[in-house]
Every structure is written in C-alpha cells, then in structure tokens.
Design a protein around this motif. Structure first.
Motif, PDB file in Angstrom:
ATOM      1  N   GLY A 176       0.831  -1.198   0.000  1.00 31.95           N
ATOM      2  CA  GLY A 176       0.000   0.000   0.000  1.00 31.95           C
ATOM      3  C   GLY A 176       0.866   1.249   0.000  1.00 31.95           C
ATOM      4  O   GLY A 176       2.090   1.172   0.047  1.00 31.95           O
ATOM      5  N   GLY A 177       0.212   2.386  -0.064  1.00 29.82           N
ATOM      6  CA  GLY A 177       0.934   3.659  -0.049  1.00 29.82           C
ATOM      7  C   GLY A 177       1.861   3.790  -1.242  1.00 29.82           C
ATOM      8  O   GLY A 177       1.450   3.601  -2.384  1.00 29.82           O
ATOM      9  N   ALA A 178       3.128   4.069  -0.979  1.00 31.09           N
ATOM     10  CA  ALA A 178       4.110   4.237  -2.053  1.00 31.09           C
ATOM     11  C   ALA A 178       4.333   2.943  -2.842  1.00 31.09           C
ATOM     12  O   ALA A 178       4.734   2.985  -3.996  1.00 31.09           O
ATOM     13  CB  ALA A 178       5.433   4.740  -1.487  1.00 31.09           C
ATOM     14  N   ALA A 179       4.069   1.810  -2.222  1.00 31.86           N
ATOM     15  CA  ALA A 179       4.007   0.486  -2.873  1.00 31.86           C
ATOM     16  C   ALA A 179       5.210   0.150  -3.738  1.00 31.86           C
ATOM     17  O   ALA A 179       5.073  -0.278  -4.872  1.00 31.86           O
ATOM     18  CB  ALA A 179       2.709   0.367  -3.678  1.00 31.86           C
ATOM     19  N   HIS A 180       6.389   0.281  -3.193  1.00 35.15           N
ATOM     20  CA  HIS A 180       7.597  -0.032  -3.953  1.00 35.15           C
ATOM     21  C   HIS A 180       7.948  -1.516  -3.973  1.00 35.15           C
ATOM     22  O   HIS A 180       8.760  -1.944  -4.792  1.00 35.15           O
ATOM     23  CB  HIS A 180       8.787   0.765  -3.392  1.00 35.15           C
ATOM     24  CG  HIS A 180       8.696   2.216  -3.668  1.00 35.15           C
ATOM     25  ND1 HIS A 180       8.532   3.144  -2.679  1.00 35.15           N
ATOM     26  CD2 HIS A 180       8.706   2.905  -4.829  1.00 35.15           C
ATOM     27  CE1 HIS A 180       8.470   4.348  -3.205  1.00 35.15           C
ATOM     28  NE2 HIS A 180       8.549   4.223  -4.519  1.00 35.15           N
ATOM     29  N   ASP A 196      -2.395   5.885  -5.105  1.00 38.35           N
ATOM     30  CA  ASP A 196      -0.944   5.909  -4.967  1.00 38.35           C
ATOM     31  C   ASP A 196      -0.370   4.509  -5.148  1.00 38.35           C
ATOM     32  O   ASP A 196       0.617   4.309  -5.860  1.00 38.35           O
ATOM     33  CB  ASP A 196      -0.523   6.527  -3.632  1.00 38.35           C
ATOM     34  CG  ASP A 196      -1.305   5.997  -2.440  1.00 38.35           C
ATOM     35  OD1 ASP A 196      -2.282   5.250  -2.631  1.00 38.35           O
ATOM     36  OD2 ASP A 196      -0.937   6.356  -1.312  1.00 38.35           O
ATOM     37  N   SER A 197      -1.014   3.510  -4.553  1.00 35.73           N
ATOM     38  CA  SER A 197      -0.549   2.130  -4.670  1.00 35.73           C
ATOM     39  C   SER A 197      -0.694   1.618  -6.101  1.00 35.73           C
ATOM     40  O   SER A 197       0.224   0.989  -6.640  1.00 35.73           O
ATOM     41  CB  SER A 197      -1.348   1.229  -3.731  1.00 35.73           C
ATOM     42  OG  SER A 197      -1.285   1.697  -2.419  1.00 35.73           O
ATOM     43  N   ILE A 198      -1.836   1.884  -6.703  1.00 35.27           N
ATOM     44  CA  ILE A 198      -2.072   1.434  -8.078  1.00 35.27           C
ATOM     45  C   ILE A 198      -1.005   2.000  -9.014  1.00 35.27           C
ATOM     46  O   ILE A 198      -0.363   1.266  -9.767  1.00 35.27           O
ATOM     47  CB  ILE A 198      -3.478   1.850  -8.563  1.00 35.27           C
ATOM     48  CG1 ILE A 198      -4.554   1.086  -7.813  1.00 35.27           C
ATOM     49  CG2 ILE A 198      -3.621   1.647 -10.077  1.00 35.27           C
ATOM     50  CD1 ILE A 198      -5.962   1.623  -8.014  1.00 35.27           C
ATOM     51  N   VAL A 212      -2.646  -2.276  -2.551  1.00 30.78           N
ATOM     52  CA  VAL A 212      -3.466  -2.406  -1.354  1.00 30.78           C
ATOM     53  C   VAL A 212      -3.868  -1.009  -0.883  1.00 30.78           C
ATOM     54  O   VAL A 212      -3.024  -0.123  -0.767  1.00 30.78           O
ATOM     55  CB  VAL A 212      -2.693  -3.145  -0.241  1.00 30.78           C
ATOM     56  CG1 VAL A 212      -3.497  -3.184   1.050  1.00 30.78           C
ATOM     57  CG2 VAL A 212      -2.332  -4.561  -0.685  1.00 30.78           C
ATOM     58  N   LYS A 213      -5.151  -0.848  -0.638  1.00 27.76           N
ATOM     59  CA  LYS A 213      -5.623   0.420  -0.088  1.00 27.76           C
ATOM     60  C   LYS A 213      -5.330   0.404   1.407  1.00 27.76           C
ATOM     61  O   LYS A 213      -6.019  -0.248   2.187  1.00 27.76           O
ATOM     62  CB  LYS A 213      -7.114   0.623  -0.338  1.00 27.76           C
ATOM     63  CG  LYS A 213      -7.594   1.982   0.141  1.00 27.76           C
ATOM     64  CD  LYS A 213      -9.060   2.205  -0.163  1.00 27.76           C
ATOM     65  CE  LYS A 213      -9.483   3.564   0.381  1.00 27.76           C
ATOM     66  NZ  LYS A 213     -10.898   3.792   0.229  1.00 27.76           N
TER      67      LYS A 213
END
Length: 164
Positions: free
Chosen positions: A66-70, A98-100, A88-89
C-alpha cells in the motif's frame, strides 16, 4: 513439496487483503509461502528474499503493498521470476491510487503484472495460470474453475429470465 508461489506483503496489516491469494493457492493445491517483506523498513530482507526466490524453487511472486508500494517493483528488479503486484488500499493511502500507480507505472525492462486494487484473489488466479503453462493437471483445474464461473452466470441468467 516446496513452495511454488511466494506471497509477500509490505506489512502485516496487508494480510486481510493478501489472504485471498493464499486461499486461491490452497483451492488449487499449489504450495505457497507467505511473509512480510517491507521494501522501506527491511530493504536487506527484501533484497535477500528476491535474490534467493528462484533458488528456493519459487516460480511466481505475488507482492502486495500500500501507499508508495515499492515492494513489487523492487522485487521485480532483483529477480527473474514473474512478479504480480497487488495494490493495497492502506490507512495512509490516497484512495488506493498511490498504490495502483506505484505498481502499474514500472519503467520498461522491469515488468510487474498488476491486478486491481485489493484484488489478491486475481493475483492468486494469475499465479495459478502461470504455473499451469507447465502443469497439465493444474491447467485442467483452472479450466474446471472457469467452467464453473460460466455455469454460475448461466444459472443467474436462467433465474432472472424465469422471473420476468
């Protein structure tokens, strides 16, 4: 039998979403392992996991973040295995966008197959389909699964038309 699918997530809070991937693996009889590998908080662990994955016998990695999802992209940059990213939300997310976008917008040369927001079930199904290219028994199970989906839709149609 050793794990064929690695299911990793950025934090334990992602488990409620990522459990769907594990459930699909169980349904199809695919061995898997599941753990937390944070790209930001444990980068050494992430690097080691990705670097050793193929040697351990994994064939596909599902990475949820989730979030920055690196996590999915960084893992994909280290391993030659296919990586499926699950946006992930999370609680700190901007409605999941942002995750997408973090997972979807990978640079050329570092592909990550990306499923919809919180769609860990589809990630599990995609992992099974990848494995089924080299496993006829698994391919037959996948065909039966898809046939069952079709049957459910046809039953819904028949039920709706009967009521009209």
């Amino acid at each position: 039998m050793s794990a064929k699918v690695g299911i990793i997530m950025g934090s334990k809070s992602d488990l409620n979403v990522m459990q769907d991937s594990a459930d699909i693996c169980k349904e199809f009889g695919v061995e898997f392992e599941m753990t937390v590998v944070s790209a930001h908080r444990t980068p050494e662990r992430m690097f080691t996991y990705a670097q050793d994955a193929a040697e351990k016998g994994l064939k596909v990695i599902i990475a949820g973040a989730g979030g920055a999802a690196h996590l999915p992209g960084m893992v994909a940059s280290i391993t030659t295995l296919p990586v499926i990213g699950v946006p992930v939300k999370s609680s700190n997310s901007i409605d999941g966008w942002d995750s997408i976008l973090s997972i979807l917008q990978m640079p050329n040369g570092i592909p990550v197959a990306t499923v919809a927001l919180n769609a860990a079930k589809n990630a599990g199904l995609l992992a099974v389909q990848i494995l089924a290219t080299a496993d006829e028994n698994l391919a037959q199970k996948m065909q039966a699964y898809k046939d069952d989906l079709k049957k459910k839709v046809e039953e819904s149609v028949a039920e709706m038309e009967k009521k009209s």
